[in-house]
Design a protein around this motif. Structure first.
Motif: not given
Lengths: 988, 195
Positions: A214, A294-295, A276, A297-298, A216, A279-281
């Motif tokens: 998460d 995923s992190d 949120t 990407y965010s 952001k 910022y989610a992939s």
């Protein structure tokens, strides 16, 4: 109820309404007659009207009598509304920090005394989930092991006996990274450096198999010291539904099928936290397996936003589906295409590519790790090739050339580099040669600056000095990468030139650059590092005082060790430190440092040296900041005497102007503003002669003069000058500035005294949104003045709220506190609330014993005291106070101004009571004149006129009395102030 | 301060500009202003109540004044627009209050559980009760067809707790007129509700 209209049509109600309006407008005792004589077409409503008009006082008396009031209610069941002092599990709540769709966060501490430490206690909304407690225990241990300076610790997580989950996190005071970048207006380089702190923290967690999930801006805080703290690591997972979480481990989640049911549940959850989602992939959106990618990407999205101020996907958040589609299908635009121009130039190319790689839809195409992402950012910062760029010979060659243009002058070399791809070898060869050619290169470089300079902002083909310097700074950074010593030396020359040119803010980048080179490549103690630190501290003073002070502390031992050649550096550093100490209200340190600067200057440059005079002026200024009025004047007088002795013949002279200004300001502070006016007129004249243009220094000089004029009661000239200065500042500076606020404050002050309240309100609105760096005291004075403005506009609620909000700060400044109490007393008097007025005045008197206050405040206090006793009929006491304020105003002001109006008008009333109309006349006519000059027709003008008419009546001048009475009534009637309205209703 | 989601940092339009557009009869400005104020009033209400503990009854006029000060302080609102602002804030506050009351009703019937909630519950004889608020709210839709100005008066006086002086300034009429309008509104509302 909604169908009421059916039984009673609207048309009938409209008729009823019209009749009601008529009926209510006539006197109660005549209503029966009116009802009896209703026209025929209205007879059908007669009974209804009769009921309404005649019984209304009885039946509907209570109806809607009380306005709505809101109250927080206690929830039934386990999730009762929390309150400070309540216990949740082992924690006691202290204060709510925030709340949102997901729950609330409280500042809390353990209630079992095991560890005294304050935590941020997160209380997520959660329905009771079977097995939650066990899972929380399990994960807590893993997350609590996450120790990193950039990660806020998770201390504890658990479930209370009633099944309520809680999370105890390290309490971090900071600002979210995006707003930090904005408020500090960080350049791209520093944003990237800040971002690297984030990647460090995330990489640390990834190494321990923990994914954030998460990331952001709201979860990334920056502390006052510029340190990053990540919040909520793994927390998203902790509070997730057990049935889902059981399928996912921290990193190695098994892929999940994207069946519609699961996706929906997940989306619902995510959309519950609307922000949120941005910022989610894509894989998070699809509820697929979540990995380190995923992190990555965010983080890409976060960096995109930090650099451009925008999110990559712009849509109206109408439906969750739209966002989902965008993130899954759309490619993010190039960062440089959405950023503002100057930034876009920096982003174009490498940064665009880095961001695109981080935000690839396919996890496999992104950076394999956060470290790889960070490494490319570092490459970019160093001007090295980035991995994400196309792996082409042309790209590398361009990169090489751009790094080496300073030395690589021949086109042949460039050509070879591109075609042969042997860049590395060539580069090394070049570096060897560079050593021997150093001196020549410096010369060539400087020469090339002039020959290659292209006019950008200059008119008629002329190159402006600042253009030249800007391009020099750019080129030094880009082209002299391999000659750090030369770069540092040249850079420091450029930065000094910027400062001399009066645009110190432009030197920041090159100073950072010089410092980065000189600390690495030059010997430990050297003048270049020293002056770079000092100059950078000066540039950063307003925006980043902590760093500025650290730089100064850092350089002082070196400067002291290198005396006497560094006397100037050391003295300057002490002076800067003094102002920084003053800003955080540390009087002792401020005075010590500035005194040290004076001593150094006197020892190394002489007692009457310009330096000694300058620092003495600063000493006076520092005393002024702390309202030490006597030493302020003493230091300024000493400086001014020395300046006149040594520099009178060389007018216009910078140092003399400064000394003269300081002395004049000290005179104003010591209630001798009238004496300061001629000095300041000369200062303005000298300054104009010296600068020839309308510089900010000219504006400051005029502003000092305006201040002296306003204080002496020359309101017309003072206000006009203050208006001019504000207009000049606006014209000269499109950017908001601290000056803008200070000058605006000054104008507001004049306008309030002249009771030009609408103008004052407009000016307040104009400056209140401006971000500036002001001292606490300046802000306080501004807020007290704003409160007064509210009071004068009869907006008691806003005035009191404004003062309540600054109550704590007021306690720190006793003199301002007294001034604020007097403002409150005046506000209450104008509401005819004499009880409150007296309470405030008593408080002011009680505080008075220990505090020296300015004559002006004393006069205001006496005025209010006098007006209070006057209103109570205690004429002897009123006379004491009003005579006192009169004598103060007479001393402060060469002629009567509206500043003294309240005092004079009160005193005149006393003399009227004593049947001394001649004296009253002498008091009132200058006040009435002053109002007609400054702001004719306002309520205070009306007040003075009203008493003048009473005076004239007593003198038997009935014609004038009648005329003035009528004029006064008209002016007073327009006021919203009860005191003025009451006077407007007064009989002859 | 520790931040928490929900802190919406979307750049807000200038309130004063919106008010100007409103004066020019730009209907879309009404919606924008509503959204802006709605969130803000809710937030202020929440934080006020949270700060004071749950025994506090919150005077709604505090809410609109605090919202006003906030917008003034961030330079989005002119001091000169105060009355105009208060009028619209009162109208928005009506929605805020009604939504709270409805939500509470839904919760009592077993609807969604929200962690912190606000309510217009009466402490003995202070303030209005839930039923009255909803009834007045609906009756106002009828009153709007009869005399729109009266709706404004009720919103300002009943929902926002503003003083007669403030209402008079906002509507550009005398205090005497406000008193009569208020009297008329109460009579008509009582009548509408008893029909």
């Amino acid at each position: 109820m909604s169908t009421k209209t059916a039984g009673f049509d609207v048309e009938r109600w409209q008729r009823l309404n019209a009749l009601l309006e008529q009926g209510l407008s006539i006197d109660a005792e005549e209503r029966t007659t009116w009802l009896d004589h209703l026209p025929p077409e209205s007879r059908d409503l007669a009974d209804k009207l009769r009921g309404m008009l005649l019984q209304k006082g009885i039946e509907t008396k209570e109806f809607l009598a009380q306005p709505v009031a809101l109250q927080q209610i206690v929830q039934k069941g386990a999730q009762a509304a929390d309150a400070a002092g309540a216990n949740v599990g082992p924690y006691r709540l202290i204060a709510e920090l925030g709340s949102g769709g997901m729950g609330t966060v409280w500042l809390a501490e353990r209630n079992d005394d095991t560890i005294k430490r304050q935590v941020a206690l997160k209380l997520p909304i959660s329905h009771w989930i079977p097995g939650l407690a066990e899972r929380m225990d399990r994960e807590r241990d893993m997350l609590a092991a996450l120790e990193h300076p950039n990660i806020a610790r998770l201390y504890d997580a658990g479930v209370t006996e009633t099944g309520r989950p809680y999370l105890a996190l390290e309490y971090v005071e900071g600002e979210s990274i995006d707003s930090y970048c904005q408020t500090h207006r960080l350049p791209v380089r520093q944003r990237l450096e800040l971002f690297l702190q984030v990647t460090n923290a995330v990489a640390h967690a990834h190494a321990r198999l923990i994914v954030h999930r998460d990331l952001k801006p709201n979860n990334i805080l920056v502390t006052k010291n510029g340190e990053v703290r990540l919040l909520d690591f793994g927390v998203g997972k902790l509070i997730e539904d057990e049935s889902k979480a059981s399928n996912r481990e921290a990193i190695d989640d098994t892929p999940r099928s994207a069946d519609s049911g699961t996706a929906n549940t997940s989306l619902t959850r995510i959309t519950g936290r609307a922000i949120t989602l941005d910022y989610a992939s894509p894989e998070q959106i699809r509820s697929e397996r979540i990995t380190v990618a995923s992190d990555v990407y965010s983080l890409g999205v976060v960096l995109f936003e930090l650099l451009t101020g925008q999110r990559p996907y712009k849509l109206k958040r109408n439906t969750a589906g739209a966002v989902e589609d965008a993130i899954e299908a759309q490619d993010a635009p190039a960062a440089s295409s959405v950023a503002e121009k100057p930034v876009a130039r920096v982003l174009r190319g490498d940064v665009d590519v880095i961001l695109a790689k981080a935000m690839k839809k396919e996890t496999g195409e992104r950076y394999a790790s956060v470290e790889a992402f960070a490494a490319d950012v570092k490459h970019f910062l160093k001007g090295e090739p980035v991995v994400a760029q196309r792996d082409s010979a042309i790209y590398r060659a361009r990169k090489f050339v751009s790094r080496n243009i300073g030395g690589v002058i021949g086109g042949v070399v460039v050509f070879l580099a591109i075609t042969a791809g042997t860049s590395i070898a060539l580069w090394q060869a070049h570096v060897a040669k560079a050593e021997t050619a150093r001196a020549t290169q410096v010369k060539q470089f400087i020469a090339s600056l002039f020959t290659s300079a292209v006019p950008r902002t200059g008119e008629g083909g002329q190159v402006l000095a600042s253009d030249l310097l800007t391009s020099a700074a750019d080129r030094i950074e880009k082209e002299l990468v391999d000659q750090p010593e030369i770069a540092a030396e040249l850079g420091s020359i450029v930065s000094e030139s910027f400062i001399k040119l009066g645009v110190p803010e432009k030197s920041e980048r090159i100073l950072e650059f010089v410092l980065s080179k000189s600390t690495l490549y030059l010997e430990p103690r050297n003048r270049i590092t020293l002056s770079a630190k000092r100059n950078l501290a000066s540039v950063l003073r307003a925006r980043d005082p902590k760093r500025a002070e650290a730089l100064l502390d850092d350089l002082m031992p070196d400067a002291a060790a290198m005396l006497p050649s560094t006397a100037e550096d050391l003295a300057q550093a002490h002076m800067q430190k003094a102002y920084l100490a003053a800003r955080r209200a540390d009087e002792t340190s401020a005075v010590e440092n500035i005194q040290r600067a004076v001593d150094l200057a006197e020892q190394y440059f002489g007692k009457e040296s310009p330096q000694a005079i300058q620092y003495l002026g600063n000493l006076s200024n520092i005393y002024g900041v702390f309202s030490r009025r006597a030493p302020q004047l003493q230091a300024a007088a000493t400086a001014y005497t020395k300046a006149i002795n040594t520099m009178e013949g060389s007018r216009p002279n910078d140092d003399l102007i400064n000394a003269e200004t300081m002395y004049a300001n000290a005179l104003v502070a010591n209630d001798r503003a009238a004496e300061a006016i001629p000095l300041l007129r000369r200062v303005v004249e000298d300054r104009l002669n010296l600068d020839t243009l309308e510089t900010h220094r000219v504006r400051n000089a005029r502003s000092s003069l305006a201040n002296a004029l306003l204080t002496s009661g020359y309101l017309d000239e003072g206000i006009a000058l203050a208006r001019k200065v504000v207009a000049d500042e606006l014209a000269a500076n499109k950017v908001d500035s601290t000056d803008r606020i200070l000058l605006g404050n000054q104008l507001v002050r004049g306008l309030v005294v002249a009771k030009l309240l609408d103008d004052a309100a407009t000016e307040v609105a104009r400056i209140s949104g401006v971000a500036g760096q002001l001292s606490e005291l300046t802000n306080l004075i501004r807020d007290v003045r704003l409160a007064r403005l509210f009071f004068l506009r009869s907006d008691v609620m806003s005035a009191e709220t404004t003062l309540d909000q600054i109550a704590d700060t007021l306690n720190k400044y006793p003199a301002e506190n007294i001034a604020a109490l007097v403002v409150r007393a005046e506000g209450a008097r104008l509401q005819n609330d004499f009880v409150t007025s007296k309470v405030r005045l008593d408080a002011a008197l009680a505080a008075l014993n220990s505090v020296p206050i300015s004559l002006l405040t004393q006069a205001n206090l006496s005025t209010e005291m006098g007006r209070y006793f006057l209103s109570r009929g205690s004429f002897d006491q009123a006379a004491d106070h009003l005579n006192r304020c009169r004598s103060i105003y007479d001393r402060l002001q060469p002629s009567v101004s509206t500043l003294a109006a309240d005092c004079y008008v009160g005193l005149a009333q006393l003399h009227l009571k004593a049947k001394e109309p001649a004296i009253a006349m002498r008091l009132l006519s200058p006040v009435v004149d002053a109002w007609s000059r400054v702001n004719p027709g306002n309520a205070w003008h009306g007040e003075a006129l009203y008493w003048l008419s009473r005076t004239q009546a007593q003198l038997g001048q009935t014609v004038s009395a009648d005329a003035n009475f009528a004029r006064a009534q008209a002016m007073l009637k327009r006021s919203t102030l009860p005191a003025m309205r009451e006077l407007s209703r007064a009989k002859r | 301060m520790l931040r928490f989601e929900g802190a919406n940092k979307v750049a807000m339009p200038q309130v004063t500009t919106l008010l100007q557009r409103l004066r020019g009869n730009d209907r879309s400005a009404i919606d924008e202003l509503f959204t802006l104020l709605y969130d803000d009033l809710r937030r202020i209400a929440r934080s006020r109540l949270a700060a004071n503990g749950r025994q506090t009854l919150l005077d709604t006029s505090l809410l609109v004044h605090e919202a006003y000060l906030k917008f003034v302080n961030v330079g989005q609102l002119n001091l000169n627009d105060r009355e105009h602002f208060l009028a619209y804030a009162a109208s928005t506050l009506r929605s805020v209050v009604v939504d709270f009351v409805r939500k509470r009703g839904a919760e009592q019937r077993g609807g969604d559980v929200d962690h912190v909630t606000l309510n217009t519950e009466v402490a003995q004889s202070v303030g209005a009760c839930d039923d009255e608020i909803l009834a007045v709210h609906e009756a106002l839709t009828v009153l709007a067809q009869i005399d729109p100005r009266l709706v404004k008066v009720v919103e300002m006086r009943y929902f926002a707790g503003l003083s007669e002086v403030e209402i008079a300034a906002a509507l550009g009429v005398s205090e005497r007129t406000v008193r009569r309008d208020w009297e008329r509104s109460r009579l008509l509302l009582a009548d509408i509700l008893s029909t």
